[in-house]
Design a protein around this motif. Structure first.
Motif, PDB file in Angstrom:
ATOM      1  N   VAL A   1      39.452  59.014  33.558  1.00  0.00           N
ATOM      2  CA  VAL A   1      38.560  58.886  34.710  1.00  0.00           C
ATOM      3  C   VAL A   1      38.825  57.561  35.399  1.00  0.00           C
ATOM      4  N   PHE A   2      39.239  57.623  36.659  1.00  0.00           N
ATOM      5  CA  PHE A   2      39.578  56.438  37.439  1.00  0.00           C
ATOM      6  C   PHE A   2      38.619  56.330  38.626  1.00  0.00           C
ATOM      7  N   LEU A   3      38.156  55.119  38.906  1.00  0.00           N
ATOM      8  CA  LEU A   3      37.145  54.912  39.938  1.00  0.00           C
ATOM      9  C   LEU A   3      37.755  54.348  41.217  1.00  0.00           C
ATOM     10  N   MET A   4      37.554  55.061  42.320  1.00  0.00           N
ATOM     11  CA  MET A   4      37.992  54.568  43.631  1.00  0.00           C
ATOM     12  C   MET A   4      36.966  53.605  44.229  1.00  0.00           C
ATOM     13  N   GLY A   5      35.697  53.738  43.861  1.00  0.00           N
ATOM     14  CA  GLY A   5      34.641  52.947  44.466  1.00  0.00           C
ATOM     15  C   GLY A   5      34.822  51.457  44.215  1.00  0.00           C
ATOM     16  N   GLN A   6      34.416  50.670  45.206  1.00  0.00           N
ATOM     17  CA  GLN A   6      34.518  49.220  45.081  1.00  0.00           C
ATOM     18  C   GLN A   6      33.483  48.719  44.095  1.00  0.00           C
ATOM     19  N   LEU A   7      33.911  47.932  43.127  1.00  0.00           N
ATOM     20  CA  LEU A   7      33.020  47.462  42.084  1.00  0.00           C
ATOM     21  C   LEU A   7      32.281  46.203  42.528  1.00  0.00           C
ATOM     22  N   PRO A   8      30.959  46.166  42.361  1.00  0.00           N
ATOM     23  CA  PRO A   8      30.196  44.983  42.777  1.00  0.00           C
ATOM     24  C   PRO A   8      30.656  43.710  42.088  1.00  0.00           C
ATOM     25  N   SER A   9      31.113  43.818  40.856  1.00  0.00           N
ATOM     26  CA  SER A   9      31.548  42.625  40.127  1.00  0.00           C
ATOM     27  C   SER A   9      32.702  41.923  40.830  1.00  0.00           C
ATOM     28  N   GLN A  10      33.617  42.689  41.420  1.00  0.00           N
ATOM     29  CA  GLN A  10      34.759  42.072  42.097  1.00  0.00           C
ATOM     30  C   GLN A  10      34.345  41.363  43.370  1.00  0.00           C
ATOM     31  N   SER A  11      33.357  41.928  44.064  1.00  0.00           N
ATOM     32  CA  SER A  11      32.846  41.285  45.268  1.00  0.00           C
ATOM     33  C   SER A  11      32.196  39.946  44.929  1.00  0.00           C
ATOM     34  N   VAL A  12      31.404  39.943  43.870  1.00  0.00           N
ATOM     35  CA  VAL A  12      30.741  38.710  43.439  1.00  0.00           C
ATOM     36  C   VAL A  12      31.772  37.675  43.017  1.00  0.00           C
ATOM     37  N   GLU A  13      32.726  38.075  42.214  1.00  0.00           N
ATOM     38  CA  GLU A  13      33.751  37.145  41.736  1.00  0.00           C
ATOM     39  C   GLU A  13      34.542  36.539  42.889  1.00  0.00           C
ATOM     40  N   ARG A  14      34.866  37.367  43.886  1.00  0.00           N
ATOM     41  CA  ARG A  14      35.658  36.881  45.026  1.00  0.00           C
ATOM     42  C   ARG A  14      34.888  35.865  45.862  1.00  0.00           C
ATOM     43  N   VAL A  15      33.631  36.159  46.188  1.00  0.00           N
ATOM     44  CA  VAL A  15      32.885  35.252  47.062  1.00  0.00           C
ATOM     45  C   VAL A  15      32.496  33.970  46.325  1.00  0.00           C
ATOM     46  N   VAL A  16      32.221  34.064  45.027  1.00  0.00           N
ATOM     47  CA  VAL A  16      31.892  32.872  44.252  1.00  0.00           C
ATOM     48  C   VAL A  16      33.123  31.963  44.126  1.00  0.00           C
ATOM     49  N   SER A  17      34.270  32.566  43.886  1.00  0.00           N
ATOM     50  CA  SER A  17      35.504  31.770  43.796  1.00  0.00           C
ATOM     51  C   SER A  17      35.805  31.062  45.116  1.00  0.00           C
ATOM     52  N   TYR A  18      35.570  31.770  46.223  1.00  0.00           N
ATOM     53  CA  TYR A  18      35.799  31.163  47.537  1.00  0.00           C
ATOM     54  C   TYR A  18      34.831  29.995  47.756  1.00  0.00           C
ATOM     55  N   ALA A  19      33.568  30.201  47.408  1.00  0.00           N
ATOM     56  CA  ALA A  19      32.580  29.134  47.573  1.00  0.00           C
ATOM     57  C   ALA A  19      32.926  27.918  46.717  1.00  0.00           C
ATOM     58  N   PHE A  20      33.396  28.167  45.499  1.00  0.00           N
ATOM     59  CA  PHE A  20      33.775  27.064  44.614  1.00  0.00           C
ATOM     60  C   PHE A  20      34.942  26.288  45.224  1.00  0.00           C
ATOM     61  N   ALA A  21      35.909  27.000  45.785  1.00  0.00           N
ATOM     62  CA  ALA A  21      37.059  26.351  46.418  1.00  0.00           C
ATOM     63  C   ALA A  21      36.632  25.509  47.614  1.00  0.00           C
ATOM     64  N   LYS A  22      35.491  25.859  48.220  1.00  0.00           N
ATOM     65  CA  LYS A  22      34.975  25.112  49.363  1.00  0.00           C
ATOM     66  C   LYS A  22      33.991  24.007  48.952  1.00  0.00           C
ATOM     67  N   GLY A  23      33.926  23.734  47.645  1.00  0.00           N
ATOM     68  CA  GLY A  23      33.139  22.606  47.172  1.00  0.00           C
ATOM     69  C   GLY A  23      31.763  22.916  46.625  1.00  0.00           C
ATOM     70  N   LYS A  24      31.373  24.174  46.582  1.00  0.00           N
ATOM     71  CA  LYS A  24      30.063  24.531  46.029  1.00  0.00           C
ATOM     72  C   LYS A  24      30.138  24.514  44.504  1.00  0.00           C
ATOM     73  N   ARG A  25      29.153  23.885  43.871  1.00  0.00           N
ATOM     74  CA  ARG A  25      29.192  23.720  42.416  1.00  0.00           C
ATOM     75  C   ARG A  25      27.939  24.229  41.707  1.00  0.00           C
ATOM     76  N   ARG A  26      26.817  24.267  42.395  1.00  0.00           N
ATOM     77  CA  ARG A  26      25.551  24.666  41.760  1.00  0.00           C
ATOM     78  C   ARG A  26      25.114  26.007  42.359  1.00  0.00           C
ATOM     79  N   PHE A  27      25.179  27.055  41.540  1.00  0.00           N
ATOM     80  CA  PHE A  27      24.951  28.415  42.008  1.00  0.00           C
ATOM     81  C   PHE A  27      23.615  28.974  41.498  1.00  0.00           C
TER      82      PHE A  27
END
Length: 390
Positions: A156-182
């Motif tokens: 069983v393979f999932l085509m749907g976008q996983l919420p975990s990946q969205s969270v990981e991507r935006v948090v990583s971007y914010a960290f790269a922009k200097g955000k440290r306290r989430f």
């Protein structure tokens, strides 16, 4: 469990080398450029490109709701899959639709009895479990449109976008922009639970500080109380609102009032269907991660020309599933099982929603872009990578 994705999306609206990636992208562009006639699929209906002899036909089933409360989204996905097969002139593939509204288990048994060797769908995670109970023993893989990781694995393979990946991507971007306290405000549901786990893991991996996570029940009073509890835990410079766009607009004023006046607000993939976000001053400048919308307007226009109405945003999963099937079918011998091992090609696949690939556990991994909410619209501020890292 995955109705958060369905309801939000129901609003209308590296490769082995660089040469290999360009070839895949070129194939997608060629498919988008083709035209052809197609019909709305009834339950049990079929859709193919020009007909070939039956001994040279691969039989593929699509299981979606074609009646009942989710009929419109299911039909939109099926229609988009039809477009994908016709646009690629897939003369060796015949797709037959089966209505899951009358029972996903019944639809699965019919599809298997009819000799289908690949199942596209179903849409809802509970239906995936039912269908898998019949498809797995038969050795027929499922490419589901669900995003519930609990239903993935063992064919069983999932085509749907996983919420975990969205969270990981935006948090990583914010960290790269200097955000440290989430911190985070999340709904009291399965989506909120998944987002919570993803945020905790991402902040820990990046070396940031997780100030706190508070849950609300999707009422203004509950959101205000959650924001107050979060304020009591200390200051933060980034706040994740892990909910759909409508809910985010309800939560944001309370977050700004209680402790988050100057915080960078972060959002999730569910935001990309809510245009009203651009009119909300409390969300001005917020960042969110989602699939790319670059090709969607072209697809949407062509869909409306064929079917007389706008598609649902989620329908691109049907189109991309068709493109994936056609690509793998080039290595699929007639009369043999679908080559399931080809689904986990580490180079992935290119579709309307960008580049994606399936992992061995059945989850999909997608290249996501970062968008910013501006006055009157959205702007991509960090493009999705073109290919997976080796």
């Amino acid at each position: 469990k995955d109705m958060e994705m369905v309801m939000a999306r129901m609003q209308q609206s590296g490769q082995a080398n660089r040469r290999g990636f360009l070839a895949k992208a070129g194939a997608l562009a060629a498919a988008l450029a083709l035209t052809g006639c197609s019909t709305v699929l009834p339950s049990g209906g079929t859709a193919t490109a020009p007909v070939a002899p039956t001994e040279t036909i691969h039989k593929v089933a699509i299981l979606v709701p074609l009646s009942g409360p989710n009929a419109e989204i299911g039909t939109s996905i099926a229609n988009a899959a039809t477009m994908g097969f016709i646009d690629t002139q897939a003369a060796t593939v015949r797709m037959t639709s089966y209505d899951t509204a009358a029972g996903a288990d019944v639809a699965a048994q019919r599809a298997l009895a009819d000799g289908n060797r690949l199942i596209l769908g179903p849409l809802l995670s509970d239906d995936v479990v039912k269908v898998a109970g019949y498809a797995r023993p038969a050795g027929v893989p499922i490419i589901s449109f669900s995003n519930d990781v609990g239903s993935a694995g063992t064919g069983v393979f999932l085509m749907g976008q996983l919420p975990s990946q969205s969270v990981e991507r935006v948090v990583s971007y914010a960290f790269a922009k200097g955000k440290r306290r989430f911190s985070a405000l999340v709904p009291n549901n399965v989506y909120g639970q998944r987002a919570t786990g993803a945020l905790q893991g991402s902040v820990r991996m990046l070396g940031g500080t997780l100030v706190g996570i508070e849950v609300y029940d999707r009422t203004s009073e509950s959101a205000a109380a959650a924001a107050k509890r979060l304020q009591a835990k200390g200051s933060y410079d980034a706040l994740l609102i892990a909910d759909n766009g409508r809910a985010a607009m309800m939560v944001a004023p309370h977050a700004r009032k209680f402790g988050g006046k100057n915080a960078q607000i972060l959002g999730v993939e569910l935001w990309n269907t809510e245009s009203a976000l651009a009119n909300d001053a409390n969300l001005r400048g917020a960042w969110y991660a989602s699939i790319s919308d670059t090709l969607y307007p072209q697809f949407s226009g062509r869909y409306k020309t064929r079917f007389g109405k706008d598609p649902y945003r989620l329908s691109t999963l049907g189109y991309d599933a068709a493109l994936l099937t056609v690509r793998v079918a080039k290595e699929w011998s007639f009369g043999t099982p679908f080559p399931m091992n080809r689904l986990t090609d580490p180079d992935g696949f290119v579709g309307l929603d960008g580049t994606f690939r399936f992992l061995n556990d059945g989850r999909s991994e997608r290249m996501l872009e970062i968008s910013q909410v501006n006055a009157g619209g959205f702007a991509v501020i960090d493009a999705a990578p073109a290919a997976f890292a080796k």
